[in-house]
Design an enzyme around this catalytic site. Structure first.
Site, PDB file in Angstrom:
ATOM      1  N   LYS A 197       0.866  -1.181   0.000  1.00 18.09           N
ATOM      2  CA  LYS A 197       0.000   0.000   0.000  1.00 18.09           C
ATOM      3  C   LYS A 197       0.902   1.229   0.000  1.00 18.09           C
ATOM      4  CE  LYS A 197      -3.639   2.448   2.394  1.00 18.09           C
ATOM      5  NZ  LYS A 197      -4.669   2.430   3.434  1.00 18.09           N
ATOM      6  N   LYS A 219       1.326   9.981   5.654  1.00 18.35           N
ATOM      7  CA  LYS A 219       1.367   8.575   6.053  1.00 18.35           C
ATOM      8  C   LYS A 219       2.652   7.888   5.588  1.00 18.35           C
ATOM      9  CE  LYS A 219      -3.663   8.075   6.505  1.00 18.35           C
ATOM     10  NZ  LYS A 219      -4.818   7.163   6.355  1.00 18.35           N
ATOM     11  N   GLU A 235       7.562  -6.898   1.614  1.00 14.92           N
ATOM     12  CA  GLU A 235       6.262  -6.863   2.310  1.00 14.92           C
ATOM     13  C   GLU A 235       5.460  -8.134   2.019  1.00 14.92           C
ATOM     14  OE1 GLU A 235       4.980  -4.985   4.493  1.00 14.92           O
ATOM     15  OE2 GLU A 235       5.981  -3.041   4.435  1.00 14.92           O
ATOM     16  N   LYS A 250      -2.068  -1.557  -3.836  1.00 18.55           N
ATOM     17  CA  LYS A 250      -2.939  -0.388  -3.803  1.00 18.55           C
ATOM     18  C   LYS A 250      -2.105   0.889  -3.887  1.00 18.55           C
ATOM     19  CE  LYS A 250      -6.109   1.869  -0.683  1.00 18.55           C
ATOM     20  NZ  LYS A 250      -6.703   1.877   0.615  1.00 18.55           N
ATOM     21  N   SER A 276     -10.075   5.434  -5.036  1.00 20.68           N
ATOM     22  CA  SER A 276     -11.013   6.546  -5.235  1.00 20.68           C
ATOM     23  C   SER A 276     -10.533   7.567  -6.260  1.00 20.68           C
ATOM     24  CB  SER A 276     -11.277   7.225  -3.884  1.00 20.68           C
ATOM     25  OG  SER A 276     -10.069   7.677  -3.297  1.00 20.68           O
TER      26      SER A 276
HETATM   27  C1  PBG Z   1      -7.170   3.799   5.281  1.00 22.76           C
HETATM   28  C2  PBG Z   1      -7.639   3.494   3.915  1.00 22.76           C
HETATM   29  C3  PBG Z   1      -7.495   4.368   2.828  1.00 22.76           C
HETATM   30  C4  PBG Z   1      -8.118   3.755   1.738  1.00 22.76           C
HETATM   31  C5  PBG Z   1      -8.616   2.518   2.173  1.00 22.76           C
HETATM   32  N1  PBG Z   1      -8.296   2.362   3.538  1.00 22.76           N
HETATM   33  C6  PBG Z   1      -6.915   5.720   2.747  1.00 22.76           C
HETATM   34  C7  PBG Z   1      -5.643   6.017   3.363  1.00 22.76           C
HETATM   35  O1  PBG Z   1      -4.778   5.153   3.560  1.00 22.76           O
HETATM   36  O2  PBG Z   1      -5.445   7.185   3.693  1.00 22.76           O
HETATM   37  C8  PBG Z   1      -8.197   4.359   0.377  1.00 22.76           C
HETATM   38  C9  PBG Z   1      -9.183   3.819  -0.571  1.00 22.76           C
HETATM   39  C10 PBG Z   1      -9.442   4.666  -1.739  1.00 22.76           C
HETATM   40  O3  PBG Z   1      -8.807   5.714  -1.985  1.00 22.76           O
HETATM   41  O4  PBG Z   1     -10.349   4.283  -2.494  1.00 22.76           O
HETATM   42  N2  PBG Z   1      -6.857   2.797   6.116  1.00 22.76           N
END
Ligand code: PBG
Length: 325
Positions: A197, A219, A235, A250, A276
């Site tokens: 991620k 983050k 990972e 992701k 998103s």
């Molecule tokens: C947070 C989380 C995020 C998403 C899924 N779980 C955002 C982040 O890490 O700030 C993002 C999903 C998306 O953008 O569709 N645990």
């Protein structure tokens, strides 16, 4: 005639032959539909940066799930959107068995046992700091967070979650959660680890949806650097050995190489989260009629599949299912 023994165009000469030689395809069975849950009754609010994606109160969420099931779309990933007063430093609300998220999962599984529910394990929707882990003196503490995440996972499994999705990127969380689930008797509950991620700007619209943006900093001390791909193997090795059932990459589109890398090197199913911001870009350009949104959607999903993901989490899931009816 020019002498050309190989003419690849012969295999493209009509739709039936193209169908015969087609190497990859996307079906509704490959998709997981992320859904946003909010407080209240009979409430539905559109997320402004994600056209046609809504936060639903639990009664309307059940209706939405029912309509997806009718389309053959059976797997859902749920995210809670909570008011600020329920947020604190330790994400206490995530452990509340009578909390909105837990009660709603229970209700979904009671009404629709055939629906597969994936839950999200991370502190951010419940955290007054807007971080995925426990914050002390401006630092995200790893091991203190693991305790909270493991409890959260067990509460979600008790509510009926089929798949636990740790999206927090703390070190050691898959093994820690696996052990907690097993100790509580949930040996059959799966873990889809957010393995690679990345610290990505593509999450913007999601953070709008949950009002979960970090209150300070970013983050980058826990999510991966977009510059790295070998680190994804590190990972993945850890998650594999700690007991993950799926490895997720992701975001998806800017990371197709990472999807392929993991698929080439690990014999677990690979999932990809078409996030998103990826959805928002397509919708925005389609609204302006700059692109054909439906065709781009299908091409994007296919590219993720071709890269090696057998599972795709995508906000396009329902419209894709509808387009196949
Ligand atoms: C947070 C989380 C995020 C998403 C899924 N779980 C955002 C982040 O890490 O700030 C993002 C999903 C998306 O953008 O569709 N645990």
């Amino acid at each position: 005639m020019i002498n050309l023994p190989q003419r690849p165009r012969r295999n493209r000469k009509n739709a039936t032959i193209r169908g015969l030689v087609q190497e990859n395809s996307v079906t509704v069975n490959d998709l997981i539909f992320p859904l946003f849950l909010t407080e209240g009754k009979n409430k539905r609010s559109e997320i402004s940066s994600m056209p046609n994606i809504y936060r639903y109160s639990s009664d309307l969420l059940l209706k939405e799930i029912e309509s997806c099931l009718k389309l053959g779309l059976n797997t859902f990933c749920l995210f809670p959107s909570l008011s600020d007063k329920l947020k604190d430093k330790r994400a206490t609300e995530s452990l509340n068995k009578k909390g909105l998220y837990q009660v709603t999962i229970k209700e979904i599984k009671k009404r629709f046992p055939e629906a597969i529910i994936m839950t999200d394990v991370a502190m951010d929707p419940y955290s007054s700091d807007g971080h995925d882990g426990f914050v002390k003196n401006g630092q995200i503490l790893n091991d203190e967070t693991l305790e909270i995440l493991a409890k959260m996972a067990v509460v979600q499994a008790e509510a009926g979650a089929d798949i636990i999705g740790p999206s927090d990127m703390m070190d050691g969380r898959v093994g820690f959660i696996r052990e907690a689930l097993d100790d509580a008797g949930f040996t059959d509950v799966s873990i889809m680890s957010y393995t690679a991620k990345y610290a990505s700007a593509f999450y913007g619209p999601f953070r709008d949806a949950l009002d979960s943006a970090p209150k300070f900093g970013d983050k980058k001390t826990y999510q991966m650097d977009p510059a790295n791909s070998r680190e994804a193997i590190l990972e993945a090795d850890l998650d594999f050995n700690e007991g993950a059932d799926f490895l997720m990459v992701k975001p998806a589109l800017s990371y197709l190489d990472v999807i392929k890398l993991l698929n080439d090197n690990f014999n677990l199913p690979i999932a990809a989260y078409n996030v998103s911001g990826e959805y928002a870009m397509v919708k925005a350009a389609a609204e302006k009629k700059w692109i054909d949104g439906d065709k781009i959607r299908d091409e994007i999903l296919l590219s993720i599949k071709r890269a090696g993901a057998s599972v795709i989490l995508t906000y396009f899931a329902k419209e894709f299912a509808l387009s196949k009816k």
